[in-house]
Design a protein around this motif. Structure first.
Motif, PDB file in Angstrom:
ATOM      1  N   ASP B 256     -29.429  73.308   7.400  1.00 16.90           N
ATOM      2  CA  ASP B 256     -28.842  73.983   6.708  1.00 16.90           C
ATOM      3  C   ASP B 256     -27.861  73.531   4.625  1.00 16.90           C
ATOM      4  O   ASP B 256     -27.006  73.796   5.565  1.00 16.90           O
ATOM      5  CB  ASP B 256     -28.203  75.857   7.024  1.00 16.90           C
ATOM      6  N   ASP B 257     -28.556  72.598   4.447  1.00 10.17           N
ATOM      7  CA  ASP B 257     -27.368  72.347   3.995  1.00 10.17           C
ATOM      8  C   ASP B 257     -27.935  71.473   2.790  1.00 10.17           C
ATOM      9  O   ASP B 257     -28.624  70.464   2.813  1.00 10.17           O
ATOM     10  CB  ASP B 257     -26.336  71.076   4.120  1.00 10.17           C
ATOM     11  N   ILE B 258     -27.934  72.123   1.812  1.00  9.08           N
ATOM     12  CA  ILE B 258     -27.600  71.409   0.072  1.00  9.08           C
ATOM     13  C   ILE B 258     -27.173  70.835  -0.996  1.00  9.08           C
ATOM     14  O   ILE B 258     -27.643  70.997  -2.631  1.00  9.08           O
ATOM     15  CB  ILE B 258     -29.977  71.977  -0.390  1.00  9.08           C
ATOM     16  N   MET B 292     -25.791  78.211  -3.112  1.00  9.80           N
ATOM     17  CA  MET B 292     -25.559  77.131  -1.719  1.00  9.80           C
ATOM     18  C   MET B 292     -25.344  75.784  -2.490  1.00  9.80           C
ATOM     19  O   MET B 292     -25.484  75.000  -1.667  1.00  9.80           O
ATOM     20  CB  MET B 292     -26.989  77.125  -0.862  1.00  9.80           C
ATOM     21  N   GLY B 293     -25.024  75.894  -3.670  1.00 13.49           N
ATOM     22  CA  GLY B 293     -24.557  74.653  -3.829  1.00 13.49           C
ATOM     23  C   GLY B 293     -25.056  73.654  -4.857  1.00 13.49           C
ATOM     24  O   GLY B 293     -24.862  71.983  -5.000  1.00 13.49           O
ATOM     25  N   ALA B 294     -26.071  73.857  -5.029  1.00 10.47           N
ATOM     26  CA  ALA B 294     -27.307  72.905  -5.402  1.00 10.47           C
ATOM     27  C   ALA B 294     -26.985  73.579  -7.329  1.00 10.47           C
ATOM     28  O   ALA B 294     -26.747  74.153  -7.842  1.00 10.47           O
ATOM     29  CB  ALA B 294     -28.888  73.588  -5.016  1.00 10.47           C
ATOM     30  N   ALA B 471     -34.590  72.352   1.052  1.00  9.78           N
ATOM     31  CA  ALA B 471     -34.750  73.291   0.442  1.00  9.78           C
ATOM     32  C   ALA B 471     -35.369  73.925   0.649  1.00  9.78           C
ATOM     33  O   ALA B 471     -34.487  75.441   0.978  1.00  9.78           O
ATOM     34  CB  ALA B 471     -35.222  72.601  -0.836  1.00  9.78           C
ATOM     35  N   ALA B 472     -36.827  73.973   1.676  1.00  9.10           N
ATOM     36  CA  ALA B 472     -36.976  75.677   2.341  1.00  9.10           C
ATOM     37  C   ALA B 472     -36.315  75.836   3.713  1.00  9.10           C
ATOM     38  O   ALA B 472     -36.172  77.387   3.325  1.00  9.10           O
ATOM     39  CB  ALA B 472     -38.470  74.886   2.743  1.00  9.10           C
ATOM     40  N   TYR B 473     -36.109  75.224   4.927  1.00 10.30           N
ATOM     41  CA  TYR B 473     -35.044  74.545   4.970  1.00 10.30           C
ATOM     42  C   TYR B 473     -33.691  76.171   4.886  1.00 10.30           C
ATOM     43  O   TYR B 473     -32.880  77.029   5.497  1.00 10.30           O
ATOM     44  CB  TYR B 473     -34.144  73.945   6.085  1.00 10.30           C
TER      45      TYR B 473
END
Lengths: 477, 487
Positions: B256-258, B292-294, B471-473
């Motif tokens: 869980d980190d993008i 989420m930081g993207a 990304a999906a997760y």
């Protein structure tokens, strides 16, 4: 006749002699029971996919190198789409847009000297199955053993001008393929099949006439007759002021005529396009080098080497290399006994005699070089005489007998024990006192008679030179 | 009982591993649900009850013998689209012409599923030969969408999507030639993954368009999908178009980190005439990624304008050739009466194929015929190359590319049948991905005002499955998947 010129191009399908088929692991063995060498891939079941046999590419490359072709950098396959029951997928995987090799040549000997026949292209493709018709039962069967056998199609340029040249071209091509070991070229098994493209024109005319195609000839004799017949047919049409129709014809060898199959207008659109299941394969320069270096010596090279290395005449070299089987046999036998002239003589005189008498194809021979070498050595060492050797040669040639054992078994060897021979000669002298006294009184003819009597006594199994020597010693002693 | 079929595949596999439940119990529970719900949904063409029950015992023994400790999905049921060959079980492609066809071989993916201890529970419905977007062209009738049975589940992998959505299987395999995994997954609120061309073997997949087809997983969450993708991926000596790598490890990217991930949004897709709810949820999804930081950026992507036409030409050309083998000679439907060989072909194929398949065969023959080859087929190949190059350029700047999976949610079954590409709402968004051979997933990103699910498409670079999974997760953690109310 001379005012017309015949222009011929040949398309030759050569079955490659790989162990397995082009796109699957099935055996390529000829003559199995119907549908015994098949799998989902070669019968085109849904979802089955082709995987290219690397050996096929290597064989095709060897052929391309031997025919002096320009080799293309990538191998790309195309689908040729049409319906026929022997074609399991509804398309044949072939090469249409980019053949593996282009622009080669073959040199042939004609009655007017050496001639170069151009090769337009070589491409790789898969063979189809075989239909078997049961006319009585009004049914047809399909044998897919042949489906997926690798083929190369060698397409010549329209450089051939007569039936004789066509046959010379085919013989040379067959020789090259068998020498390379890429095909057995057995025409009776369909390993080599020929399509003829033929047109005629007035001598001196530069334009090509309308051509016809005669499909699927499977003997050189049929090619010869088909060309002569078609050439004559076309010239007659032109003489009558009629038009030649572009069409495909079928040769009926038993009736010695060709029959129309379909005209150009009826030809199919094969909807060629790239085979998506086989990605392009790059042919690296190193790969070509590797194939070149492992390629066997071809006939023309052998002819030169035989003259230099074995001091044979050009004629002898030509005869010995007329079949790869004979050339191999010659070289292996020579390697064992180191007597090139003797080996050459035996093969050319006795070998050719046996082949001709039995009506065999040299390619069918299966002679053990060891047997032949032993036979030649035994003659040279005086262990057998030439008459016995000639008799045995046929057995060595056809039955692979071991000459030493055969001689022992049949008691054919020469008496090599001098003392024993001396006793035998003495016995002959004792039986012929008149001849002995004749000889001693100066009638030298008596000597010949005594030699003859001795040879008779030993049933020919003695070295005549040795007999001479002993006789001289005993008579003069 | 309901719980066995509702929980995630990975969770169930753990329960089986811990001996809390036997594989036979799982299979029996699954079959019970299938028989209860099939009269409504029609997800399956063939339910493999006998095979599944006997497999259950074999797999249980392998689990007991600790042979399957490394398999994440041992004992879980999987539904397989009926254009993937299963040994000794009929494989129909939803066509009359193959209605009785029983392959003598397993597709490579089937072998892999069996090796990993999954239980194949049945063969799912599809559009005939995967040609369609609704299962309406199936010889075995259409499938219903479990979210609302008045709507289509999408297609062509409609049965595989509906089976998983209706909990008639834990996971399934679909095939994707121009969106056939992603679109039904979006319509049914599922995660669907079309892998990189060549990442999964096509051996045993009955081909529609060989240069576009790929097999991929459909599931109810990203983790299940990733586990199944891992099982089926890797080089296959029987398929020359597969990649060299023997196997792939994807589950390590379930993180869980993008932060810092670069996301591109193609302007033409964004400008398409999409439903208001779809647009709304797509923009919300982009916001979620930003939160989420993207980094999200809209970019020009004119090359995709022609992708539908290119797709039509290439897919029909290949289909025309691939479907030639159904000629009534060796297997499949053969006409009862015929006077000669040509009639065997004409009648068998005329009777065996449905309208849509015939239309595409005709189109394919047309674009390949002499005189048309250059104008259509070869031109399409050239534009295809341009599309590939445009994607390559885009992926120099972005890790993933986002778009709505479809412009509309699942349409009602009563909507007029249409095979015109212009009206096929998902084709523009989807087919360019197949033309370029890229990996892409569809994940749920909300519901419209009628309660029908909306899908988000994530496209990755060649063999960039890991970026899509990440990304999906992460998105799934922020916006958990929704479930339909089932009967």
């Amino acid at each position: 006749m001379n005012q017309y010129e015949t222009v011929i191009g040949l398309e030759v399908h050569v079955e490659l002699s790989t162990e397995s088929k082009i796109f699957c692991g099935c055996s390529t063995k000829f003559g199995g029971s119907p549908n015994s060498n098949i799998c989902p891939v070669c019968v085109g079941m849904p979802g089955a996919m082709p995987v290219l046999n690397k050996k096929v590419v290597e064989y095709a490359l060897a052929a391309a190198i031997a025919l002096d072709c320009k080799i293309n950098k990538n191998i790309i396959f195309d689908r040729k789409n049409y319906f026929y029951p022997d074609l399991p997928k509804g398309f044949q995987i072939s090469q249409f847009y980019l053949p593996i090799a282009e622009n080669g040549k073959i040199t042939i000997n004609t009655e007017n000297g050496v001639k170069i026949i151009g090769i337009r292209e070589i491409h790789i493709e898969e063979d189809a199955g075989k239909l078997v018709h049961d006319t009585a039962g009004n049914r047809s069967f399909i044998d897919f053993n042949r489906a997926g056998i690798p083929l190369i199609e060698i397409v010549s340029k329209p450089d051939i001008r007569s039936a004789a040249e066509a046959v010379a071209y085919l013989e040379k091509l067959k020789m090259i393929m068998t020498y390379l070991g890429v095909s057995d070229c057995k025409m009776q098994e369909g390993s080599l099949r020929v399509d003829i493209n033929l047109s005629v024109r007035k001598a001196g005319d530069n334009r090509l006439g309308t051509r016809t195609e005669i499909k699927n000839l499977n003997s050189f004799k049929a090619v010869l007759r088909a060309i002569e017949s078609e050439s004559k047919r076309q010239i007659e049409l032109l003489k009558e002021g009629k038009e030649i129709i572009r069409e495909t014809r079928r040769w009926d060898d038993s009736k010695n005529i060709s029959i129309r199959m379909r005209t150009k207008e009826e030809t199919q659109d094969y909807c060629y396009f790239i085979e998506p299941d086989l990605g392009p394969i790059e042919i690296f320069e190193d790969w070509i080098k590797e194939i070149k270096s492992s390629m066997p010596e071809l006939r023309d090279e052998k002819i030169i080497r035989y003259q230099k290395e074995y001091k044979l005449s050009e004629y002898d070299a030509r005869v010995l290399t007329s079949s790869k089987k004979i050339a191999d046999l010659f070289e292996k036998t020579e390697d064992l006994c180191k007597m090139p002239k003797e080996v050459a003589n035996w093969l050319m005189v006795e070998g050719m005699r046996v082949i001709n008498e039995k009506g065999m194809d040299a390619d069918e021979l299966n002679v053990q070089p060891a047997g032949l070498s032993k036979l030649i050595l035994m003659v040279e060492e005086g262990k057998i005489n030439r008459t016995v050797a000639k008799e045995m040669f046929e057995k060595v040639f056809l039955e692979n007998i071991d000459p030493e054992e055969y001689v022992k078994e049949h008691n054919l060897g020469l008496i090599s024990d001098e003392n024993m021979l001396r006793d035998l000669v003495q016995a002959v002298l004792d039986e012929n006192p008149k001849s002995v006294s004749d000889y001693k009184s100066g009638k030298t003819k008596a000597f010949g008679f005594l030699v003859g009597q001795t040879m008779k006594a030993v049933k020919g199994q003695a070295d005549p030179m040795l007999v001479n020597k002993i006789l001289t010693e005993l008579l003069n002693g | 009982m309901q719980e066995i079929t509702s929980i995630s595949a990975l969770e169930l596999a753990n329960k089986i591993k811990r001996r809390e439940i036997s594989v036979a119990e799982v299979v029996k529970a699954q079959l019970e649900i299938i028989y209860k719900r099939e009269p409504i949904y029609n997800s399956y063409i063939t339910v493999m009850e006998k095979e599944a029950l006997s497999q259950a015992l074999i797999v249980q023994k392998r689990i007991n013998d600790k042979e399957l400790d490394d398999s994440p999905l041992a004992g879980v049921t999987v539904a397989v689209k009926d254009n993937i060959c299963t040994k000794d079980t009929r494989t129909t492609c939803a066509s009359k012409i193959l209605r009785d066809f029983i392959p003598s071989y397993d597709a490579t993916v089937i072998e892999k599923l069996k090796n990993a201890g999954l239980i194949i529970i049945g063969k799912t419905n599809l559009d005939e030969f995967a040609m369609g977007d609704s299962t309406r062209t199936s010889y075995f009738g259409e499938t219903k969408n479990p979210w609302n049975i008045k709507h289509t589940p999408g297609g062509s992998s409609g049965g595989s999507a509906s089976a998983v959505a209706a909990e008639e299987a834990h996971v399934s395999l679909g095939t994707d030639t121009g969106g056939s995994i992603r679109q039904p997954s979006a319509y049914c609120g599922l995660v669907g993954f079309k892998p990189t061309y060549g990442a999964v073997s096509r051996f045993g997949l009955v081909p529609f368009a060989s240069s576009l087809d790929q097999i991929g997983p459909i599931s109810r969450n990203v983790s299940d999908c990733t586990a199944l993708l891992e099982i089926i991926s890797g080089h296959d000596p029987k398929d020359s178009t597969t990649v060299g790598q023997k196997s792939f490890l994807y589950r390590q990217y379930l993180i869980d980190d993008i932060k810092g991930m670069k996301i591109g949004v193609p302007k033409p897709f964004f400008e398409e005439n999409m439903e208001e709810d779809v647009r709304k949820h797509f923009i919300m999804a982009l916001e979620t990624f930003k939160d989420m930081g993207a980094q999200v950026e809209i970019f020009n992507f004119e090359e995709v304008k022609y992708c539908v036409q290119v797709y039509q030409v290439i897919s029909c050309a290949e289909a025309f050739s691939n479907l030639s083998r159904y000629d009534g000679v060796k297997f499949g439907h053969r006409a009862d009466e015929y006077a000669n060989l040509v009639e065997v072909y004409k009648k068998s194929r005329g009777e065996g194929f449905g309208y849509e398949v015939k239309r595409r065969i005709m189109l394919g023959a047309f674009v390949l015929s002499k005189g048309n080859y250059e104008t259509y087929y070869n031109k399409a190949r050239k534009i295809r190359r341009l599309i590939c190059e445009a994607y390559d350029k885009a992926f120099e700047r972005y890790d993933i590319i986002l778009s709505p999976e479809t412009l509309k949610t699942a349409p009602p079954l009563t909507e007029k049948k249409s095979s015109s590409p212009k009206k096929s709402t998902s084709l523009t968004l989807n087919s360019s991905v197949n033309l370029a051979g890229l990996p892409a997933a569809s994940i749920p990103c909300g519901k419209d005002k009628n309660g029908m699910p909306i899908g988000l498409q994530i496209v990755g670079k060649r063999l960039g499955e890991k970026d899509i999974i990440r990304a999906a997760y992460a998105f799934e953690q922020a916006r958990p998947c929704l479930r339909p109310d089932l009967i």
